[in-house]
Motif scaffolding. Structure first.
Motif, PDB file in Angstrom:
ATOM      1  N   ALA A  73       0.985  -1.096   0.173  1.00 35.55           N
ATOM      2  CA  ALA A  73      -0.286  -0.196  -0.255  1.00 35.55           C
ATOM      3  C   ALA A  73       1.315   1.067   0.421  1.00 35.55           C
ATOM      4  O   ALA A  73       0.602   2.233  -0.514  1.00 35.55           O
ATOM      5  N   LYS A  74       2.493   1.327   0.841  1.00 36.02           N
ATOM      6  CA  LYS A  74       3.014   2.449   1.016  1.00 36.02           C
ATOM      7  C   LYS A  74       3.449   2.916  -0.840  1.00 36.02           C
ATOM      8  O   LYS A  74       3.547   3.765  -0.873  1.00 36.02           O
ATOM      9  N   GLN A  75       4.252   1.610  -1.036  1.00 39.58           N
ATOM     10  CA  GLN A  75       4.644   1.539  -2.390  1.00 39.58           C
ATOM     11  C   GLN A  75       3.620   2.208  -3.237  1.00 39.58           C
ATOM     12  O   GLN A  75       3.803   3.060  -4.008  1.00 39.58           O
ATOM     13  N   ARG A  76       2.396   1.969  -3.997  1.00 40.46           N
ATOM     14  CA  ARG A  76       1.092   1.973  -4.044  1.00 40.46           C
ATOM     15  C   ARG A  76       1.273   3.928  -4.401  1.00 40.46           C
ATOM     16  O   ARG A  76       0.822   4.417  -5.518  1.00 40.46           O
ATOM     17  N   LYS A  77       0.916   3.933  -2.778  1.00 41.25           N
ATOM     18  CA  LYS A  77       1.280   5.328  -2.824  1.00 41.25           C
ATOM     19  C   LYS A  77       2.328   6.299  -3.151  1.00 41.25           C
ATOM     20  O   LYS A  77       1.898   7.420  -4.236  1.00 41.25           O
ATOM     21  N   ALA A  78       3.444   6.073  -3.124  1.00 43.89           N
ATOM     22  CA  ALA A  78       4.912   6.638  -3.617  1.00 43.89           C
ATOM     23  C   ALA A  78       4.464   6.746  -5.282  1.00 43.89           C
ATOM     24  O   ALA A  78       4.849   7.812  -5.310  1.00 43.89           O
ATOM     25  N   GLU A  79       3.841   5.863  -5.994  1.00 44.37           N
ATOM     26  CA  GLU A  79       3.957   5.543  -6.568  1.00 44.37           C
ATOM     27  C   GLU A  79       2.806   6.598  -7.643  1.00 44.37           C
ATOM     28  O   GLU A  79       3.134   7.263  -8.280  1.00 44.37           O
ATOM     29  N   PHE A  80       1.900   6.581  -6.873  1.00 44.63           N
ATOM     30  CA  PHE A  80       0.771   7.733  -7.546  1.00 44.63           C
ATOM     31  C   PHE A  80       1.161   8.732  -7.063  1.00 44.63           C
ATOM     32  O   PHE A  80       1.184   9.918  -8.046  1.00 44.63           O
ATOM     33  N   ARG A  81       1.942   9.439  -6.504  1.00 44.83           N
ATOM     34  CA  ARG A  81       2.180  10.976  -5.774  1.00 44.83           C
ATOM     35  C   ARG A  81       2.908  11.331  -6.957  1.00 44.83           C
ATOM     36  O   ARG A  81       3.633  11.905  -7.342  1.00 44.83           O
ATOM     37  N   LYS A  82       4.305  10.087  -7.110  1.00 49.33           N
ATOM     38  CA  LYS A  82       5.086  10.158  -8.478  1.00 49.33           C
ATOM     39  C   LYS A  82       4.666  10.401  -9.785  1.00 49.33           C
ATOM     40  O   LYS A  82       5.407  10.859 -10.317  1.00 49.33           O
ATOM     41  N   ASN A  83       3.726  10.165 -10.467  1.00 50.06           N
ATOM     42  CA  ASN A  83       3.112   9.680 -11.232  1.00 50.06           C
ATOM     43  C   ASN A  83       2.198  10.378 -11.390  1.00 50.06           C
ATOM     44  O   ASN A  83       1.651  10.887 -12.458  1.00 50.06           O
ATOM     45  N   GLY A  84       1.820  11.295 -10.056  1.00 46.90           N
ATOM     46  CA  GLY A  84       0.793  12.224 -10.285  1.00 46.90           C
ATOM     47  C   GLY A  84      -0.706  12.438 -10.409  1.00 46.90           C
ATOM     48  O   GLY A  84      -1.676  12.179 -10.848  1.00 46.90           O
TER      49      GLY A  84
END
Length: 84
Positions: A73-84
């Motif tokens: 979940a943390k990784q998905r959240k970080a990926e979402f922030r990175k890709n906007g």
């Protein structure tokens, strides 16, 4: 006000209630003061029941699965922030 309970008193209360009911005691089986003392000496309710020996300890496998789920979940959240 009830008398202050020791750690041993709390363990005995839990064991006695378990024997009476024939199942894992719930918070509602105790007074608010007793619940407060049990949790202050033994931690969260499930851990207190484990410490008193009326509940089997949680499995390490289950803990590991929860840990992995939080990490994903943390990784998905970080990926979402990175890709906007």
């Amino acid at each position: 006000m009830e008398m202050k309970l020791s750690r041993e008193d709390c363990l005995e209360l839990i064991k006695k209630k378990h024997k009476e009911k024939g199942k894992i005691p719930e918070k509602s089986d105790f007074s608010d003061y007793q619940v407060m003392m049990i949790k202050s000496h033994l931690g969260p309710w499930p851990r207190a029941m484990e410490t008193a020996g009326v509940k089997s300890p949680r499995s390490d496998e289950k803990l590991e699965k929860k840990r992995e789920k939080r990490l994903r979940a943390k990784q998905r959240k970080a990926e979402f922030r990175k890709n906007g």
